[in-house]
Motif scaffolding. Structure first.
Motif, PDB file in Angstrom:
ATOM      1  N   MET A 125       9.673  -1.858   4.561  1.00 36.82           N
ATOM      2  CA  MET A 125       9.789  -1.071   3.982  1.00 36.82           C
ATOM      3  C   MET A 125      10.285  -1.636   2.578  1.00 36.82           C
ATOM      4  SD  MET A 125       8.983   1.995   5.054  1.00 36.82           S
ATOM      5  CE  MET A 125       7.653   1.086   5.937  1.00 36.82           C
ATOM      6  N   VAL A 126      10.937  -2.584   2.563  1.00 40.55           N
ATOM      7  CA  VAL A 126      11.435  -3.296   1.350  1.00 40.55           C
ATOM      8  C   VAL A 126      10.189  -3.785   0.590  1.00 40.55           C
ATOM      9  CG1 VAL A 126      12.644  -5.342   0.237  1.00 40.55           C
ATOM     10  CG2 VAL A 126      13.981  -3.882   2.039  1.00 40.55           C
ATOM     11  N   VAL A 127       9.317  -4.603   1.411  1.00 40.87           N
ATOM     12  CA  VAL A 127       8.095  -5.308   0.890  1.00 40.87           C
ATOM     13  C   VAL A 127       7.043  -4.144   0.518  1.00 40.87           C
ATOM     14  CG1 VAL A 127       5.977  -6.549   1.613  1.00 40.87           C
ATOM     15  CG2 VAL A 127       7.984  -7.107   2.593  1.00 40.87           C
ATOM     16  N   VAL A 128       7.154  -2.893   1.168  1.00 38.01           N
ATOM     17  CA  VAL A 128       6.307  -1.787   0.395  1.00 38.01           C
ATOM     18  C   VAL A 128       6.657  -1.294  -0.706  1.00 38.01           C
ATOM     19  CG1 VAL A 128       5.305   0.513   1.172  1.00 38.01           C
ATOM     20  CG2 VAL A 128       5.110  -1.456   2.808  1.00 38.01           C
ATOM     21  N   GLN A 129       7.761  -1.024  -0.731  1.00 37.32           N
ATOM     22  CA  GLN A 129       8.518  -0.478  -2.049  1.00 37.32           C
ATOM     23  C   GLN A 129       8.301  -1.326  -3.251  1.00 37.32           C
ATOM     24  OE1 GLN A 129      12.471   0.832  -1.162  1.00 37.32           O
ATOM     25  NE2 GLN A 129      12.279   2.273  -2.984  1.00 37.32           N
ATOM     26  N   ALA A 130       8.784  -2.741  -2.787  1.00 41.88           N
ATOM     27  CA  ALA A 130       8.416  -3.723  -4.116  1.00 41.88           C
ATOM     28  C   ALA A 130       7.042  -3.954  -4.235  1.00 41.88           C
ATOM     29  CB  ALA A 130       9.139  -5.145  -3.551  1.00 41.88           C
ATOM     30  N   GLN A 131       6.156  -3.770  -3.446  1.00 47.65           N
ATOM     31  CA  GLN A 131       4.529  -4.092  -4.004  1.00 47.65           C
ATOM     32  C   GLN A 131       4.236  -2.676  -4.512  1.00 47.65           C
ATOM     33  OE1 GLN A 131       2.992  -4.718  -0.259  1.00 47.65           O
ATOM     34  NE2 GLN A 131       2.740  -7.004  -0.585  1.00 47.65           N
ATOM     35  N   SER A 132       4.602  -1.539  -4.153  1.00 45.20           N
ATOM     36  CA  SER A 132       4.220  -0.333  -4.873  1.00 45.20           C
ATOM     37  C   SER A 132       4.920   0.127  -6.090  1.00 45.20           C
ATOM     38  CB  SER A 132       4.132   0.798  -3.880  1.00 45.20           C
ATOM     39  OG  SER A 132       5.489   1.117  -3.354  1.00 45.20           O
ATOM     40  N   ALA A 133       5.999  -0.462  -6.277  1.00 41.67           N
ATOM     41  CA  ALA A 133       6.855  -0.025  -7.518  1.00 41.67           C
ATOM     42  C   ALA A 133       5.973  -0.151  -8.901  1.00 41.67           C
ATOM     43  CB  ALA A 133       7.926  -1.018  -7.604  1.00 41.67           C
ATOM     44  N   PRO A 134       5.444  -1.093  -9.179  1.00 39.28           N
ATOM     45  CA  PRO A 134       4.626  -1.136 -10.201  1.00 39.28           C
ATOM     46  C   PRO A 134       3.456   0.058 -10.490  1.00 39.28           C
ATOM     47  CG  PRO A 134       4.651  -3.444  -9.582  1.00 39.28           C
ATOM     48  CD  PRO A 134       5.182  -2.475  -8.509  1.00 39.28           C
ATOM     49  N   TYR A 135       2.928   0.366  -9.365  1.00 40.81           N
ATOM     50  CA  TYR A 135       1.891   1.414  -9.292  1.00 40.81           C
ATOM     51  C   TYR A 135       2.624   2.681  -9.448  1.00 40.81           C
ATOM     52  CZ  TYR A 135      -0.821  -2.280  -7.619  1.00 40.81           C
ATOM     53  OH  TYR A 135      -1.420  -3.662  -7.705  1.00 40.81           O
ATOM     54  N   ARG A 136       3.771   2.785  -8.868  1.00 43.80           N
ATOM     55  CA  ARG A 136       4.484   4.349  -8.898  1.00 43.80           C
ATOM     56  C   ARG A 136       5.170   4.481 -10.065  1.00 43.80           C
ATOM     57  NH1 ARG A 136       8.242   4.189  -5.925  1.00 43.80           N
ATOM     58  NH2 ARG A 136       8.670   1.992  -4.825  1.00 43.80           N
ATOM     59  N   LEU A 137       5.629   3.370 -10.521  1.00 43.52           N
ATOM     60  CA  LEU A 137       6.445   3.618 -11.943  1.00 43.52           C
ATOM     61  C   LEU A 137       5.562   3.204 -13.186  1.00 43.52           C
ATOM     62  CD1 LEU A 137       9.992   1.989 -10.680  1.00 43.52           C
ATOM     63  CD2 LEU A 137       9.369   4.472 -10.716  1.00 43.52           C
ATOM     64  N   ALA A 163       1.658  -0.310   9.924  1.00 41.06           N
ATOM     65  CA  ALA A 163       0.594   0.265   8.823  1.00 41.06           C
ATOM     66  C   ALA A 163       1.084  -0.401   7.614  1.00 41.06           C
ATOM     67  CB  ALA A 163       0.856   1.750   8.838  1.00 41.06           C
ATOM     68  N   SER A 164       2.237  -0.304   7.239  1.00 36.97           N
ATOM     69  CA  SER A 164       2.570  -0.732   5.843  1.00 36.97           C
ATOM     70  C   SER A 164       2.263  -2.134   5.559  1.00 36.97           C
ATOM     71  CB  SER A 164       4.035  -0.849   5.361  1.00 36.97           C
ATOM     72  OG  SER A 164       4.845  -1.285   6.622  1.00 36.97           O
ATOM     73  N   ARG A 165       2.147  -3.054   6.830  1.00 38.59           N
ATOM     74  CA  ARG A 165       2.074  -4.579   6.625  1.00 38.59           C
ATOM     75  C   ARG A 165       0.505  -4.701   6.550  1.00 38.59           C
ATOM     76  NH1 ARG A 165       6.225  -5.018  10.614  1.00 38.59           N
ATOM     77  NH2 ARG A 165       4.821  -5.159  12.344  1.00 38.59           N
ATOM     78  N   HIS A 166      -0.272  -4.071   7.637  1.00 39.43           N
ATOM     79  CA  HIS A 166      -1.488  -4.579   7.860  1.00 39.43           C
ATOM     80  C   HIS A 166      -2.630  -3.580   7.110  1.00 39.43           C
ATOM     81  CE1 HIS A 166      -0.011  -7.159  11.030  1.00 39.43           C
ATOM     82  NE2 HIS A 166       0.540  -6.285  11.582  1.00 39.43           N
ATOM     83  N   ALA A 167      -2.023  -2.496   6.634  1.00 44.13           N
ATOM     84  CA  ALA A 167      -2.962  -1.578   5.993  1.00 44.13           C
ATOM     85  C   ALA A 167      -2.219  -0.957   4.440  1.00 44.13           C
ATOM     86  CB  ALA A 167      -3.444  -0.469   6.737  1.00 44.13           C
ATOM     87  N   PRO A 168      -1.830  -1.775   3.880  1.00 43.77           N
ATOM     88  CA  PRO A 168      -1.133  -1.717   2.537  1.00 43.77           C
ATOM     89  C   PRO A 168      -1.855  -0.707   1.669  1.00 43.77           C
ATOM     90  CG  PRO A 168      -2.032  -3.674   2.214  1.00 43.77           C
ATOM     91  CD  PRO A 168      -2.141  -3.761   3.518  1.00 43.77           C
ATOM     92  N   GLY A 169      -1.318   0.739   1.158  1.00 43.79           N
ATOM     93  CA  GLY A 169      -1.905   1.379   0.176  1.00 43.79           C
ATOM     94  C   GLY A 169      -2.744   2.476   1.046  1.00 43.79           C
TER      95      GLY A 169
END
Length: 409
Positions: free
Chosen positions: A221-233, A327-333
């Motif tokens: 979840m940390v990885v997903v949140q850090a990766q998606s932060a530039p797109y969500r914010l 799902a968050s690791r193997h299919a991001p987004g």
């Protein structure tokens, strides 16, 4: 009033293992038994000597000055019963050959030795059968038989030879029984050690599986949140975006390291023990946390959460946790759909669509699906996982609503 000052530097001694306590107790009991046997041998030898000396004049014509020596020669070998029975028997035989030759028997007494000396011979024969080697046992039997034939009356010799052979057989039987007891004690100790090792292995497996379920999910979840932060914010500064990327990379590397360490602890094929675990309410909270972390997640829950047993609720939570992490690791987004039917048969379905982004390097297949299958089987359910028709991935588990974790799947 007297105060007792505590001394924190004196730590209590660690508890000793039951097997070690048992061995120590056996050693102490054996030492006490050996000392007691020595005392009893001395007392018994002295008692037989006090009987043999006065009665020697009734059995053999021995000078008065030699009577203590002859009586002692017949009973003193008993002192060697515990440590050197074969030597004690040899000394007895030496005296047993000399006494009938040098000293004439009294009229009416048909035996070549005193009764006390003969009792000592019987005890030595039993001890030889118990402690000495086979060669010594054969030597003892042959020499004792020859001694009886040489000095006993002809009509009594066969019966006494048969009796002495039986006495040696009793000693040999006692040896076999003692050896069987020792082997049984060794096997029991080995069995206890094996059970202790198995218990440790099972505990390590449980710890590893729970660490995998908890740590891997949170770090994913940390990885997903850090990766998606530039797109969500919106309007994220490039330097901040680089920091988010660095956080994701560090978390991903730490996740891989944790998986490598847990691989040492894991022992696939063994199940976690039935310990207090999260339930259905925690599973719903897990879905909300995953969405807040940036996962494109939708879910549909039907049925009564209270109708789900503790074991099934725990397995349901772990399956959802592992499926969302995968799902968050193997299919991001990708979009993730969770369907949870809490009826008489609990059905858990987690499906993610086809990802538009390539998984980050370092996301490799682990033991997650295999662990979910073991968890489902532990409550009598089943789990299947594989590609879906639209190119995504689907996990589907069917579990009984009321079940207890079994010892084997």
């Amino acid at each position: 009033m007297t105060r007792t000052r505590e001394r924190p530097w004196r730590r209590p001694a660690p508890p000793r293992a039951p097997a070690r306590l048992a061995r120590g107790g056996i050693r102490r009991i054996s030492a006490v038994s050996v000392r007691a046997l020595s005392y009893w041998l001395w007392a018994l030898t002295l008692l037989l000597f006090t009987i043999a000396w006065p009665t020697l004049s009734l059995t053999h014509d021995v000078p008065t000055s030699l009577r203590p020596v002859v009586a002692a020669a017949g009973v003193a070998p008993l002192l060697l019963l515990r440590r050197h029975p074969f030597l004690g028997w040899a000394l007895w035989c030496a005296g047993g050959m000399v006494v009938p030759v040098l000293f004439r028997r009294q009229p009416g007494y048909d035996f070549p030795w005193q009764v006390t000396a003969f009792l000592v011979l019987l005890a030595l024969l039993v001890a030889v059968g118990v402690r000495e080697s086979r060669r010594a046992l054969v030597t003892t039997w042959v020499a004792t038989t020859a001694l009886c034939i040489a000095f006993l009356p002809g009509e009594l010799a066969p019966g006494w030879v048969f009796g002495l052979t039986a006495v040696l057989g009793v000693g040999l039987l006692a040896r076999w029984l003692l050896r069987s007891q020792r082997e049984l004690a060794q096997q029991t100790e080995l069995g206890e050690l094996e059970r202790a090792r198995r218990t440790i292995a099972e505990e390590r497996t449980r710890i590893a599986r729970d660490l995998h379920d908890v740590v891997a999910h949170r770090m994913s979840m940390v990885v997903v949140q850090a990766q998606s932060a530039p797109y969500r914010l919106g309007g994220v500064d490039p330097q901040v975006s680089v920091e988010f990327t660095a956080i994701a990379d560090q978390a991903r590397e730490a996740l891989n390291d944790v998986r490598g360490l847990l691989g040492v602890l894991r022992s696939d094929g063994q199940l976690a023990e039935d310990v207090p675990q999260p339930g259905i309410a925690d599973a719903l909270e897990l879905l909300r946390e995953a969405r807040e972390a940036g996962l494109d997640l939708r879910w549909d829950v039907e049925g009564d959460p209270d109708g789900c047993g503790t074991a099934t609720a725990m397995v349901t939570y772990r399956i959802l946790q592992e499926s969302l992490a995968n799902a968050s690791r193997h299919a991001p987004g990708a979009e993730v759909q969770v369907d949870l039917d809490l009826g008489p048969t609990v059905v858990v379905r987690v499906r993610n669509g086809l990802s538009s982004r390539t998984p980050e390097p370092g996301t490799h297949a682990g033991n997650g699906i295999l662990g979910m299958q073991f968890r489902a089987a532990s409550v009598g359910g089943s789990l299947s996982a594989g590609p879906s028709e639209d190119g995504g991935f689907e996990v589907r588990a069917t579990l009984p609503a009321r079940a207890t974790v079994r010892d084997e799947a």
